[in-house]
Every structure is written in C-alpha cells, then in structure tokens.
Design a protein around this motif. Sequence first.
Motif, mmCIF file in Angstrom:
data_model
loop_
_atom_site.group_PDB
_atom_site.id
_atom_site.type_symbol
_atom_site.label_atom_id
_atom_site.label_comp_id
_atom_site.label_asym_id
_atom_site.label_seq_id
_atom_site.Cartn_x
_atom_site.Cartn_y
_atom_site.Cartn_z
ATOM 1 N N TYR A 37 -4.496 2.873 -20.273
ATOM 2 C CA TYR A 37 -4.569 3.100 -18.826
ATOM 3 C C TYR A 37 -3.194 3.494 -18.298
ATOM 4 O O TYR A 37 -2.187 2.865 -18.622
ATOM 5 C CB TYR A 37 -5.078 1.841 -18.127
ATOM 6 N N ASN A 38 -3.175 4.513 -17.480
ATOM 7 C CA ASN A 38 -1.895 5.012 -16.966
ATOM 8 C C ASN A 38 -1.680 4.770 -15.486
ATOM 9 O O ASN A 38 -0.649 5.146 -14.937
ATOM 10 C CB ASN A 38 -1.738 6.507 -17.282
ATOM 11 N N GLN A 39 -2.665 4.174 -14.809
ATOM 12 C CA GLN A 39 -2.488 3.880 -13.386
ATOM 13 C C GLN A 39 -3.453 2.786 -12.935
ATOM 14 O O GLN A 39 -4.393 2.426 -13.650
ATOM 15 C CB GLN A 39 -2.685 5.138 -12.549
ATOM 16 N N LEU A 40 -3.202 2.296 -11.742
ATOM 17 C CA LEU A 40 -3.977 1.187 -11.184
ATOM 18 C C LEU A 40 -4.449 1.548 -9.787
ATOM 19 O O LEU A 40 -3.672 2.049 -8.972
ATOM 20 C CB LEU A 40 -3.107 -0.076 -11.133
ATOM 21 N N PHE A 41 -5.726 1.315 -9.533
ATOM 22 C CA PHE A 41 -6.290 1.540 -8.201
ATOM 23 C C PHE A 41 -6.612 0.181 -7.585
ATOM 24 O O PHE A 41 -7.330 -0.629 -8.184
ATOM 25 C CB PHE A 41 -7.560 2.379 -8.280
ATOM 26 N N LEU A 42 -6.075 -0.081 -6.394
ATOM 27 C CA LEU A 42 -6.293 -1.353 -5.708
ATOM 28 C C LEU A 42 -7.368 -1.183 -4.640
ATOM 29 O O LEU A 42 -7.151 -0.472 -3.654
ATOM 30 C CB LEU A 42 -4.996 -1.855 -5.067
ATOM 31 N N GLU A 43 -8.500 -1.811 -4.838
ATOM 32 C CA GLU A 43 -9.501 -1.822 -3.770
ATOM 33 C C GLU A 43 -9.001 -2.713 -2.643
ATOM 34 O O GLU A 43 -8.346 -3.729 -2.898
ATOM 35 C CB GLU A 43 -10.836 -2.343 -4.294
ATOM 36 N N PRO A 44 -9.294 -2.376 -1.394
ATOM 37 C CA PRO A 44 -8.877 -3.250 -0.284
ATOM 38 C C PRO A 44 -9.454 -4.648 -0.472
ATOM 39 O O PRO A 44 -10.631 -4.806 -0.814
ATOM 40 C CB PRO A 44 -9.466 -2.553 0.950
ATOM 41 N N SER A 45 -8.621 -5.659 -0.286
ATOM 42 C CA SER A 45 -9.112 -7.027 -0.414
ATOM 43 C C SER A 45 -10.110 -7.305 0.705
ATOM 44 O O SER A 45 -10.066 -6.693 1.769
ATOM 45 C CB SER A 45 -7.956 -8.026 -0.364
ATOM 46 N N GLN A 46 -11.004 -8.229 0.446
ATOM 47 C CA GLN A 46 -12.059 -8.549 1.393
ATOM 48 C C GLN A 46 -12.321 -10.046 1.391
ATOM 49 O O GLN A 46 -11.837 -10.774 0.532
ATOM 50 C CB GLN A 46 -13.346 -7.825 0.995
ATOM 51 N N PHE A 47 -13.071 -10.492 2.375
ATOM 52 C CA PHE A 47 -13.583 -11.860 2.365
ATOM 53 C C PHE A 47 -15.001 -11.815 1.821
ATOM 54 O O PHE A 47 -15.791 -10.943 2.175
ATOM 55 C CB PHE A 47 -13.590 -12.450 3.769
ATOM 56 N N TYR A 48 -15.297 -12.760 0.931
ATOM 57 C CA TYR A 48 -16.648 -12.827 0.392
ATOM 58 C C TYR A 48 -17.086 -14.285 0.333
ATOM 59 O O TYR A 48 -16.430 -15.101 -0.314
ATOM 60 C CB TYR A 48 -16.702 -12.218 -1.002
ATOM 61 N N PRO A 49 -18.212 -14.593 0.993
ATOM 62 C CA PRO A 49 -18.954 -13.718 1.903
ATOM 63 C C PRO A 49 -18.203 -13.522 3.222
ATOM 64 O O PRO A 49 -17.162 -14.130 3.443
ATOM 65 C CB PRO A 49 -20.264 -14.480 2.122
ATOM 66 N N GLN A 50 -18.754 -12.681 4.075
ATOM 67 C CA GLN A 50 -18.092 -12.396 5.345
ATOM 68 C C GLN A 50 -17.986 -13.665 6.183
ATOM 69 O O GLN A 50 -18.975 -14.372 6.389
ATOM 70 C CB GLN A 50 -18.869 -11.337 6.125
ATOM 71 N N PRO A 51 -16.789 -13.990 6.666
ATOM 72 C CA PRO A 51 -16.590 -15.230 7.426
ATOM 73 C C PRO A 51 -16.977 -15.102 8.892
ATOM 74 O O PRO A 51 -17.063 -14.004 9.436
ATOM 75 C CB PRO A 51 -15.096 -15.471 7.295
ATOM 76 N N GLN A 52 -17.194 -16.241 9.493
ATOM 77 C CA GLN A 52 -17.392 -16.320 10.934
ATOM 78 C C GLN A 52 -16.110 -16.871 11.551
ATOM 79 O O GLN A 52 -15.708 -17.985 11.228
ATOM 80 C CB GLN A 52 -18.574 -17.244 11.259
ATOM 81 N N PRO A 53 -15.428 -16.111 12.397
ATOM 82 C CA PRO A 53 -14.206 -16.628 13.036
ATOM 83 C C PRO A 53 -14.509 -17.893 13.829
ATOM 84 O O PRO A 53 -15.638 -18.112 14.277
ATOM 85 C CB PRO A 53 -13.786 -15.486 13.960
ATOM 86 N N SER A 54 -13.497 -18.712 13.993
ATOM 87 C CA SER A 54 -13.658 -19.949 14.746
ATOM 88 C C SER A 54 -12.436 -20.153 15.630
ATOM 89 O O SER A 54 -11.499 -19.343 15.608
ATOM 90 C CB SER A 54 -13.815 -21.144 13.790
ATOM 91 N N ALA A 55 -12.432 -21.235 16.378
ATOM 92 C CA ALA A 55 -11.303 -21.528 17.265
ATOM 93 C C ALA A 55 -10.029 -21.761 16.463
ATOM 94 O O ALA A 55 -8.923 -21.540 16.961
ATOM 95 C CB ALA A 55 -11.619 -22.762 18.116
ATOM 96 N N ARG A 56 -10.171 -22.193 15.220
ATOM 97 C CA ARG A 56 -8.995 -22.490 14.396
ATOM 98 C C ARG A 56 -8.689 -21.398 13.381
ATOM 99 O O ARG A 56 -7.637 -21.429 12.744
ATOM 100 C CB ARG A 56 -9.190 -23.829 13.677
ATOM 101 N N LEU A 57 -9.593 -20.466 13.203
ATOM 102 C CA LEU A 57 -9.380 -19.376 12.255
ATOM 103 C C LEU A 57 -9.902 -18.096 12.900
ATOM 104 O O LEU A 57 -11.074 -17.752 12.780
ATOM 105 C CB LEU A 57 -10.110 -19.665 10.945
ATOM 106 N N SER A 58 -9.014 -17.383 13.591
ATOM 107 C CA SER A 58 -9.425 -16.243 14.409
ATOM 108 C C SER A 58 -9.680 -14.991 13.572
ATOM 109 O O SER A 58 -9.246 -14.886 12.421
ATOM 110 C CB SER A 58 -8.336 -15.933 15.441
ATOM 111 N N GLN A 59 -10.368 -14.035 14.187
ATOM 112 C CA GLN A 59 -10.609 -12.755 13.527
ATOM 113 C C GLN A 59 -9.289 -12.047 13.253
ATOM 114 O O GLN A 59 -9.129 -11.393 12.212
ATOM 115 C CB GLN A 59 -11.504 -11.881 14.409
ATOM 116 N N GLU A 60 -8.352 -12.172 14.148
ATOM 117 C CA GLU A 60 -7.034 -11.554 13.962
ATOM 118 C C GLU A 60 -6.347 -12.120 12.720
ATOM 119 O O GLU A 60 -5.742 -11.383 11.941
ATOM 120 C CB GLU A 60 -6.165 -11.785 15.200
ATOM 121 N N THR A 61 -6.446 -13.436 12.539
ATOM 122 C CA THR A 61 -5.842 -14.063 11.358
ATOM 123 C C THR A 61 -6.549 -13.621 10.091
ATOM 124 O O THR A 61 -5.909 -13.347 9.067
ATOM 125 C CB THR A 61 -5.891 -15.595 11.478
#
Length: 223
Positions: A63-87
């Motif tokens: 292999y001569n190169q590396l492709f980085l897929e964008p990191s994600q949350f799995y499963p998709q989280p629900q933001p809360s008062a203590r863990l915002s969508q911005e964070t």
Amino acid sequence: MQRLLGLSLLAAVLSTAGCSSTLVAPEQYSGFLQDYSRLSEQQSPSGAKVARWIDPDLQIARYNQLFLEPSQFYPQPQPSARLSQETLHGITRYFDTALRRELSKVMPLSDSPTAGTLVLRPAITAVSASTEGLKPYEVIPIALVVAAASTAAGTRDQQVEIAVEAAVIDAQNSRVVAQVVRKGSGLDLENDEQVISLDNVKPVIDVWANDMRQSVEQLKAKR
C-alpha cells in the motif's frame, strides 16, 4: 481492624483500576465493526490495553497511501444539556485533524480510496461521565447518552470517558485488514452539572492518533 483496613485499601485500588481501564467490555460493542470475534487483548504502542486484530497476512508494503474516512458517531447521538451538538461536531473534527496530523507522518494521505490504498474508518461509539469511586464506566450505545450518577454526592468530580472503534480496509477489495476497540479517560468534570467540552476529551484523542501512527510504523518496520 488492620485486616479490615487492608481489605478496604485493596477494594479501593481494584475499583480505581476498573474505572481507568482502556478495554471495552464485549457487551458494550456498538455493532460498528463487521466481526468482533477476531479481537484479542493486546497492548497499544502507548502501553494501553486494547482489543485489536491485525491480519497476519497483511503486507503493508503493498500500500502506498492512506485514505481517512471522516470520523463519525455510531450510532447517531442525541445531544443533551451536558453534551451539545456543537461539542459532538467538535469531537469528530478534532479526531479527524489529529489523525491527519499523525498518520501523514508515516503514509501519504489520499483524497480518494483507489487501488494500493488503505482506508481508515473510525467511529466514536460512546461518551460518558460518572462520579469517580461511585460508579464504573457506563455506556449506552443505543442512545449515546451522558451517564450521570444518581447520587446525592453531586459535588464530587466526574470522570469523562470516550470509546472508539476503527477498521482498516483494503480499498481495492473491501477486505478488513485490521480493527481496534478501546476507550480512554479524559479530563474530569467538577460535578454532575458541568457540561462536557471538547477539551475534556482532547488528550484521549491525541493518544489514539499517536498510537495509530506508531502502529503503522511498527508494521512498516516488520516488512
């Protein structure tokens, strides 16, 4: 009395060790990876215990190169008062930046997954906070919620932990050649009302990215 004191100290040590573990229990796997059966307990370059598998037939020189897929949350989280969508957005952006910073030191990064390319597919699978000494690490992958300790001792520090699962894939044939599951402890919160910020998990993400770079270096050294 002395024997009781000794037992109490032993229990405290074991409790602390459990809270700071970097291994994710199998019942807490998110389902992001295709096959967890091949994972085994190993040591990362930084010395942390992780669940990892690397194809013994992997020839990284192919292999001569590396492709980085964008990191994600799995499963998709629900933001809360203590863990915002911005964070949540900030965590994935920082993870992507850290991976690019470290892995570009050992392999050229590609803009597309073509032949001769390894693909890194990472996912944050949990973020949690718990009151230290009162409750072990807790993760509910279905909801990805912040686990607040149900205790009157709300003024005690809370430990922030974050988990990741990642797979490395041959871009040409979609074959998984490596995978890892691990978690880490970030910077503590002062109480059960303080919100989780990106700064709380930056140190963990930096360690993960550094370990991935060193893992590639070790594979290259064996060729």
